[in-house]
Design an enzyme around this catalytic site. Sequence first.
Site, short mmCIF file in Angstrom:
data_model
loop_
_atom_site.label_atom_id
_atom_site.label_comp_id
_atom_site.label_asym_id
_atom_site.label_seq_id
_atom_site.Cartn_x
_atom_site.Cartn_y
_atom_site.Cartn_z
N GLU A 179 0.84 -1.19 0.00
CA GLU A 179 0.00 0.00 0.00
C GLU A 179 0.88 1.25 0.00
OE1 GLU A 179 -2.39 -0.77 3.47
OE2 GLU A 179 -3.03 -2.67 2.60
N LEU A 228 -6.06 -1.52 -0.58
CA LEU A 228 -5.91 -1.78 0.86
C LEU A 228 -6.35 -3.22 1.12
CD1 LEU A 228 -7.29 0.80 3.50
CD2 LEU A 228 -6.52 -1.52 4.01
N GLU A 282 -4.43 -6.56 2.47
CA GLU A 282 -3.22 -7.25 2.93
C GLU A 282 -3.18 -8.72 2.49
OE1 GLU A 282 -4.84 -5.04 4.76
OE2 GLU A 282 -3.31 -3.54 5.15
N PHE A 333 2.19 -1.51 8.70
CA PHE A 333 2.48 -1.68 10.13
C PHE A 333 2.37 -3.17 10.45
CE2 PHE A 333 1.57 2.78 10.06
CZ PHE A 333 2.21 3.34 11.15
N ALA A 334 3.27 -3.64 11.33
CA ALA A 334 3.30 -5.07 11.64
C ALA A 334 1.96 -5.55 12.21
CB ALA A 334 4.42 -5.36 12.64
N ASP A 335 1.26 -4.65 12.88
CA ASP A 335 -0.04 -4.98 13.46
C ASP A 335 -1.01 -5.47 12.39
OD1 ASP A 335 0.24 -3.03 16.23
OD2 ASP A 335 1.36 -2.48 14.45
N PHE A 336 -0.83 -5.01 11.15
CA PHE A 336 -1.75 -5.38 10.08
C PHE A 336 -1.46 -6.78 9.53
CE2 PHE A 336 -1.47 -0.59 8.77
CZ PHE A 336 -1.95 -0.21 10.00
N HIS A 388 -0.90 0.07 16.14
CA HIS A 388 0.23 0.56 15.34
C HIS A 388 1.53 0.52 16.15
CE1 HIS A 388 -3.21 2.41 13.25
NE2 HIS A 388 -2.45 2.52 12.18
C1 TPP Z 1 -5.62 -3.32 7.66
C2 TPP Z 1 -5.02 -1.96 7.54
N1 TPP Z 1 -4.25 -1.67 6.48
C3 TPP Z 1 -3.71 -0.45 6.34
C4 TPP Z 1 -3.92 0.50 7.28
C5 TPP Z 1 -3.27 1.86 7.13
N2 TPP Z 1 -4.26 2.83 6.73
C6 TPP Z 1 -4.92 3.56 7.63
S1 TPP Z 1 -6.08 4.52 6.94
C7 TPP Z 1 -5.68 3.97 5.39
C8 TPP Z 1 -6.40 4.49 4.20
C9 TPP Z 1 -7.85 4.37 4.37
O1 TPP Z 1 -8.46 4.91 3.26
P1 TPP Z 1 -10.03 5.10 3.24
O2 TPP Z 1 -10.70 3.85 3.68
O3 TPP Z 1 -10.38 5.63 1.91
O4 TPP Z 1 -10.29 6.18 4.38
P2 TPP Z 1 -9.76 7.71 4.41
O5 TPP Z 1 -8.43 7.67 5.09
O6 TPP Z 1 -9.68 8.20 3.04
O7 TPP Z 1 -10.74 8.42 5.25
C10 TPP Z 1 -4.66 3.05 5.44
C11 TPP Z 1 -4.06 2.39 4.29
C12 TPP Z 1 -4.70 0.16 8.41
N3 TPP Z 1 -4.92 1.03 9.39
N4 TPP Z 1 -5.25 -1.06 8.51
#
Ligand code: TPP
Lengths: 326, 326
Positions: free
Chosen positions: B29, B58, B60, B83-86, B129
């Site tokens: 990502e 998005l 994983e 992040f490793a948590d994911f 995180h």
């Molecule tokens: C499983 C997981 N993968 C990646 C992330 C990192 N991450 C946090 S928000 C985000 C983007 C989310 O996009 P969207 O759903 O469009 O929401 P927006 O931020 O645009 O409000 C990502 C990749 C995460 N928190 N959890």
Amino acid sequence: MTVPKEQLLDFYRKMVLVRRFEETVEEYSKKGYVPGFIHLGVGQEAAQVGAMASFQEGDYVLPDHRSHGVCLMVGTPVTEVLAEIFGKTTGCNKGRGGSMHIADFARGNVGNNAIQGSTLVTACGLAVASQIRRTGAVTFIFFGDGTVGRGEFHESLNLAGVWKLPIVYVLVNNGYAISTRATDAHPLEDLAEMGCAYNIPGVTVDGNDVEAVCAAVGEAAERARRGEGATIVELKTYRWQGHFSGDPASYRPEEEVRAWKERCPLKATRKKLIDRKWATAEEIAAIDAAVEKEIQEAVQFAVDSPTPTEKDAVAHVYVGREVAGK
Amino acid sequence: MRTITFKDALNEALHQEMARDDRVFVLGEDVARMGGDFGVTMGLLRKFGPDRVKDTPLSEAAILGVANGAAFCGLRPVAEIMFADFLTECYDQLVNNSAKAHYMFAGKVKCPIVVRTATGAGFRAAYHHSQNVEAWFMNVPGLTIVAPSTPYDAKGLLVGAIRDDNPILFLEHKMLYGTSGEVPEELYALPIGRAEVKRPGADVTIVASMKMVHHSLAVADELDREEEISCEVLDLRTLIPFDKETILESVARTGRVVLVNEAPKTGSLNAELAATIIEEAFDALKAPVQRVNALDCPVGFAPAIEDYVVPRPEDVARAVRAVVDY
Ligand SMILES: Cc1ncc(C[n+]2csc(CCOP(=O)(O)OP(=O)(O)O)c2C)c(N)n1
Ligand SMILES: [Mg+2]
């Protein structure tokens, strides 16, 4: 769709509250008052306020990481939400959750899981519980365009489709998941169409038009309350800032940001109020001033509140079982 | 020699190894257009193009699925999980597919993938995180876990990991990305499975990894200066399978052991190290093995809680004194 005058005035006040709340969080984050990183919803106020207009007592809502405004709309006092983000013991989770984990169980806010997509399946559980108990409650789940990529989205829709779960999927499409364009991540322009694979109706509306949002989500909520199952309501909007506060967002063209700022949901609502002669410039200014007062009081409250201490670290790991400290 | 950051060392490793071996490609990502959430993949898209540097949705599980499938047919993917948590979201692919394919199919297929991910506490980013995840993957035969502590090791171990024919979980402690150190400009690979004596000593063996190496070195210097205790500090570099010979050789000389690991104590890497030392070097021990770990609770949001929960230098110092004074 046109809402009554009093409701539009209420929407306007709430959107100003959310806008000023977010700006204040950013200001105090830059000053060092806010631990961790924060995701702001400036530009998305109409989506948050308009959707939450259908939220009733007894319903459930699952906010996402960009949902301070949703948390406020649940009815949690501004002071408690801000104090939570500041990591203070007076916050709605005693400063243990922070910006990404704001919950208020008594009012139906079941909290966010910062693993994107996880709440989509939790929503099914809330909905099943209200089916079993026949409460008529609706579960509102907020998530972004990016999160549509997660497997949980599809598992959730499949289950909600076959069990006719009372869920409103509030899909906030702001065009990006961090730097990734929705159009590069998904094969459809209107993501609400994904519902058709699961026999769930989907509608796409202008997420910056608070009345359109209110109408679409309202209809979906009524459908759910009637036992007819879930709906996806996709709200097309835009986040003005970077993904998190401090992200320069250089992956977006400047003209795009400018064009969306022109479509400011607050400005649009002010114009409606004036055009319909439902409020004068002075009355609008009075609303702004009242919100400002509320925000400043909340800031004072949050700044003055104490922080958790080391002693709080091992509390709540288990129910009724202790964990040793150092 | 030139000094660069941990993050830039990783970036250079990817640039140079991708130039050398066209089977190597990167996916995850926001790794392409943005260059990664922490900037590790910066510039790769421009140099190697979208076939070899892929922004994914998005998703994983799909990221790991693509990595596995591509590896099975001869490519060498480097997947980033932000992040490793994911990693929970692609646990199945890693645990049931990557780790077992070679064994299950009688050695006829290899899965030479590297899964890079940001781990560890200290970022004020709370529950989802901040976790140290190595123990989640230790009980999975077939999986190798690499975790550098310096820019020099980061570059060499990443290259070594890419060239290794096994699936490798490559942990990057997020608080180390900005640290600097000497790194040769030319391409080099370091061997997987080899610990390093970071600091020789006679009285106590401290075994650590990632950020905890730096805590341990600081404590070793201080105790040497202030209390005339001579600590040998070992950096594991590969957590699983760990370098038993180097550990046992050191323990045979010192007879006193302090194990330092940032994850919660129960079931941690330290538990496995301690068990191994007790099994194989019991007679050399002059004091019970001491484990310095995080408390058995989540990494909290409030700074006071986060700082208290994870091992602090004073916790390491206390453990060293305990084995000396025993
Ligand atoms: C499983 C997981 N993968 C990646 C992330 C990192 N991450 C946090 S928000 C985000 C983007 C989310 O996009 P969207 O759903 O469009 O929401 P927006 O931020 O645009 O409000 C990502 C990749 C995460 N928190 N959890
Ligand atoms: Mg988005």
